[in-house]
Write a protein that holds these residues in place. Structure first.
Motif, PDB file in Angstrom:
ATOM      1  N   PRO A 249       5.735  16.834  21.402  1.00 40.68           N
ATOM      2  CA  PRO A 249       4.440  16.195  21.701  1.00 40.68           C
ATOM      3  C   PRO A 249       3.280  17.038  21.189  1.00 40.68           C
ATOM      4  O   PRO A 249       3.219  18.251  21.391  1.00 40.68           O
ATOM      5  N   GLU A 250       2.357  16.377  20.539  1.00 43.79           N
ATOM      6  CA  GLU A 250       1.122  17.002  20.048  1.00 43.79           C
ATOM      7  C   GLU A 250       0.078  15.903  19.965  1.00 43.79           C
ATOM      8  O   GLU A 250       0.404  14.750  19.659  1.00 43.79           O
ATOM      9  N   LEU A 251      -1.186  16.231  20.241  1.00 37.60           N
ATOM     10  CA  LEU A 251      -2.220  15.210  20.388  1.00 37.60           C
ATOM     11  C   LEU A 251      -2.387  14.379  19.114  1.00 37.60           C
ATOM     12  O   LEU A 251      -2.451  13.146  19.168  1.00 37.60           O
ATOM     13  N   GLY A 252      -2.470  15.032  17.967  1.00 38.33           N
ATOM     14  CA  GLY A 252      -2.624  14.288  16.718  1.00 38.33           C
ATOM     15  C   GLY A 252      -1.400  13.449  16.390  1.00 38.33           C
ATOM     16  O   GLY A 252      -1.515  12.310  15.913  1.00 38.33           O
ATOM     17  N   THR A 253      -0.210  13.987  16.655  1.00 39.27           N
ATOM     18  CA  THR A 253       1.016  13.228  16.416  1.00 39.27           C
ATOM     19  C   THR A 253       1.108  12.022  17.331  1.00 39.27           C
ATOM     20  O   THR A 253       1.553  10.934  16.915  1.00 39.27           O
ATOM     21  N   MET A 254       0.691  12.176  18.590  1.00 36.25           N
ATOM     22  CA  MET A 254       0.704  11.041  19.512  1.00 36.25           C
ATOM     23  C   MET A 254      -0.234   9.928  19.037  1.00 36.25           C
ATOM     24  O   MET A 254       0.080   8.739  19.160  1.00 36.25           O
ATOM     25  N   MET A 255      -1.379  10.304  18.479  1.00 40.51           N
ATOM     26  CA  MET A 255      -2.303   9.285  17.988  1.00 40.51           C
ATOM     27  C   MET A 255      -1.694   8.475  16.856  1.00 40.51           C
ATOM     28  O   MET A 255      -1.744   7.238  16.852  1.00 40.51           O
ATOM     29  N   VAL A 256      -1.104   9.162  15.881  1.00 42.24           N
ATOM     30  CA  VAL A 256      -0.584   8.454  14.718  1.00 42.24           C
ATOM     31  C   VAL A 256       0.675   7.668  15.067  1.00 42.24           C
ATOM     32  O   VAL A 256       0.964   6.630  14.454  1.00 42.24           O
ATOM     33  N   GLU A 257       1.437   8.113  16.074  1.00 43.27           N
ATOM     34  CA  GLU A 257       2.605   7.362  16.506  1.00 43.27           C
ATOM     35  C   GLU A 257       2.221   6.043  17.165  1.00 43.27           C
ATOM     36  O   GLU A 257       2.889   5.016  16.976  1.00 43.27           O
ATOM     37  N   LEU A 258       1.155   6.071  17.951  1.00 40.82           N
ATOM     38  CA  LEU A 258       0.749   4.887  18.724  1.00 40.82           C
ATOM     39  C   LEU A 258      -0.230   3.999  17.976  1.00 40.82           C
ATOM     40  O   LEU A 258      -0.560   2.906  18.464  1.00 40.82           O
ATOM     41  N   LEU A 259      -0.712   4.440  16.825  1.00 41.90           N
ATOM     42  CA  LEU A 259      -1.710   3.648  16.093  1.00 41.90           C
ATOM     43  C   LEU A 259      -1.198   2.263  15.691  1.00 41.90           C
ATOM     44  O   LEU A 259      -1.950   1.282  15.790  1.00 41.90           O
ATOM     45  N   PRO A 260       0.053   2.088  15.234  1.00 42.77           N
ATOM     46  CA  PRO A 260       0.501   0.724  14.885  1.00 42.77           C
ATOM     47  C   PRO A 260       0.576  -0.228  16.074  1.00 42.77           C
ATOM     48  O   PRO A 260       0.678  -1.447  15.872  1.00 42.77           O
ATOM     49  N   TYR A 261       0.543   0.293  17.301  1.00 46.55           N
ATOM     50  CA  TYR A 261       0.705  -0.552  18.489  1.00 46.55           C
ATOM     51  C   TYR A 261      -0.600  -0.689  19.268  1.00 46.55           C
ATOM     52  O   TYR A 261      -0.579  -0.929  20.473  1.00 46.55           O
ATOM     53  N   TRP A 262      -1.720  -0.562  18.583  1.00 42.38           N
ATOM     54  CA  TRP A 262      -2.982  -0.562  19.298  1.00 42.38           C
ATOM     55  C   TRP A 262      -3.317  -1.940  19.877  1.00 42.38           C
ATOM     56  O   TRP A 262      -4.043  -2.039  20.871  1.00 42.38           O
ATOM     57  N   ARG A 263      -2.758  -2.996  19.297  1.00 39.48           N
ATOM     58  CA  ARG A 263      -3.001  -4.323  19.870  1.00 39.48           C
ATOM     59  C   ARG A 263      -2.167  -4.538  21.123  1.00 39.48           C
ATOM     60  O   ARG A 263      -2.654  -5.089  22.118  1.00 39.48           O
ATOM     61  N   GLU A 264      -0.900  -4.117  21.073  1.00 32.07           N
ATOM     62  CA  GLU A 264      -0.013  -4.334  22.217  1.00 32.07           C
ATOM     63  C   GLU A 264      -0.324  -3.398  23.382  1.00 32.07           C
ATOM     64  O   GLU A 264      -0.210  -3.792  24.543  1.00 32.07           O
ATOM     65  N   ALA A 265      -0.688  -2.154  23.076  1.00 28.77           N
ATOM     66  CA  ALA A 265      -0.930  -1.164  24.133  1.00 28.77           C
ATOM     67  C   ALA A 265      -2.145  -0.318  23.759  1.00 28.77           C
ATOM     68  O   ALA A 265      -2.003   0.840  23.320  1.00 28.77           O
ATOM     69  N   PRO A 266      -3.344  -0.869  23.905  1.00 28.80           N
ATOM     70  CA  PRO A 266      -4.539  -0.086  23.525  1.00 28.80           C
ATOM     71  C   PRO A 266      -4.757   1.130  24.418  1.00 28.80           C
ATOM     72  O   PRO A 266      -5.258   2.150  23.957  1.00 28.80           O
TER      73      PRO A 266
END
Length: 305
Positions: A249-266
């Motif tokens: 876990p790392e803050l920048g990595t978490m952002m880029v991992e969750l970016l494709p799912y911003w509509r489903e889980a903003p």
């Protein structure tokens, strides 16, 4: 009576010249924000135990749940912030990411401050070829982009956290060096330092009583800015997939991992973004302290014959 006043005057001058750090409301708010996030990184896993790498694929992108036992007897792990796209607890990943980023940034700032202040005072005290050589090295490193220097160190060292620590230290020490050299050059030439040297006081005494009181406010500000810059660099490298490798876990990595799912889980994407923003905002609010020196010193100096 005059002799008593003259005997107390140097002590009053010395006490009046000691800088008093100003703590306005914005610095208190910034310190509270940073302290809260540091406590979350230190105690978050103790309050709600859990594994940041444990996956529950059937809970992917779901909301928060609570500790309990299912009908089949399975212990449900608490995830107060919900789950990511692989069913991992966002809360525990956020706690682990905060601890890792803060550890690397704090270690880099401490090493950079120690080396930069030491070399800056050495250059200011010795002068000559030593100052020219150290200034040349500092200017050469300053000419390189900071992230490029960190990437060069990451290629040489296999361990990514160690590479980030050393790379960020190489980037940050230059600022401490330049500040220490500029401040030390003027303070070392002052009559007070010369008097301490003639009276036989050592280098540590001169640093503690003459140099550090003058350097402390600007160095504390530089350390706060250095922490903010280090955290932004770690998050930026993770965001472009060249920082801490997955699944750590790392803050920048978490952002880029969750970016494709911003509509489903903003909210899942907003969590690491908001924590990073609050951490940087707190550090910036803490910076900019000013040392206020009383004018009583100047008054006593002017009154003395």
């Amino acid at each position: 009576m005059n002799q008593v006043v003259e005997g107390l005057a140097p002590q009053r001058v010395e006490a009046a010249r000691r800088p008093r750090l100003d703590w306005p409301l914005r610095r208190v708010i910034g310190a509270a924000m940073v302290a809260s996030l540091v406590l979350l990184a230190l105690l978050g896993n103790l309050v709600i135990p859990g594994d940041p790498l444990e996956q529950h694929l059937y809970r992917a992108l779901q909301g928060a749940d609570a500790v309990g036992v299912s009908g089949a007897g399975e212990v449900i792990t608490s995830a107060p912030l919900g789950y990511d796209h692989l069913g991992r607890s966002l809360y525990h990943r956020l706690v682990a990411a905060l601890g890792l980023s803060l550890s690397i940034a704090a270690g880099a700032v401490i090493l950079a401050a120690f080396s930069g202040i030491s070399l800056g005072l050495l250059a200011a005290g010795r002068g000559g070829w030593a100052e020219r050589l150290l200034s040349l090295v500092a200017d050469s490193l300053l000419a390189l982009p900071g992230l490029l220097l960190v990437l060069m160190v990451s290629v040489i060292l296999p361990s990514t956290p160690l590479a980030l620590w050393l790379g960020l230290s190489l980037v940050l020490w230059v600022e401490f060096f330049r500040l220490a050299r500029a401040t030390g050059r003027s303070v070392l030439a002052s009559p007070g330092v010369e008097a301490s040297r003639l009276l036989g006081f050592g280098a540590w005494y001169r640093f503690r009583h003459h140099l550090w009181p003058e350097m402390a406010p600007v160095m504390m500000t530089a350390m706060a800015f250095g922490m903010a810059n280090a955290l932004m660099a770690i998050a930026a490298l993770g965001f472009v997939h060249v920082g801490i490798p997955e699944p750590t876990p790392e803050l920048g990595t978490m952002m880029v991992e969750l970016l494709p799912y911003w509509r489903e889980a903003p909210f899942a994407l907003l969590t690491p973004v908001l924590v990073t923003f609050l951490l940087l905002l707190g550090l910036l609010l803490m910076s900019g302290s000013k040392a206020r020196t009383s004018t009583a010193a100047d008054t006593l100096e002017g009154a003395r014959p």
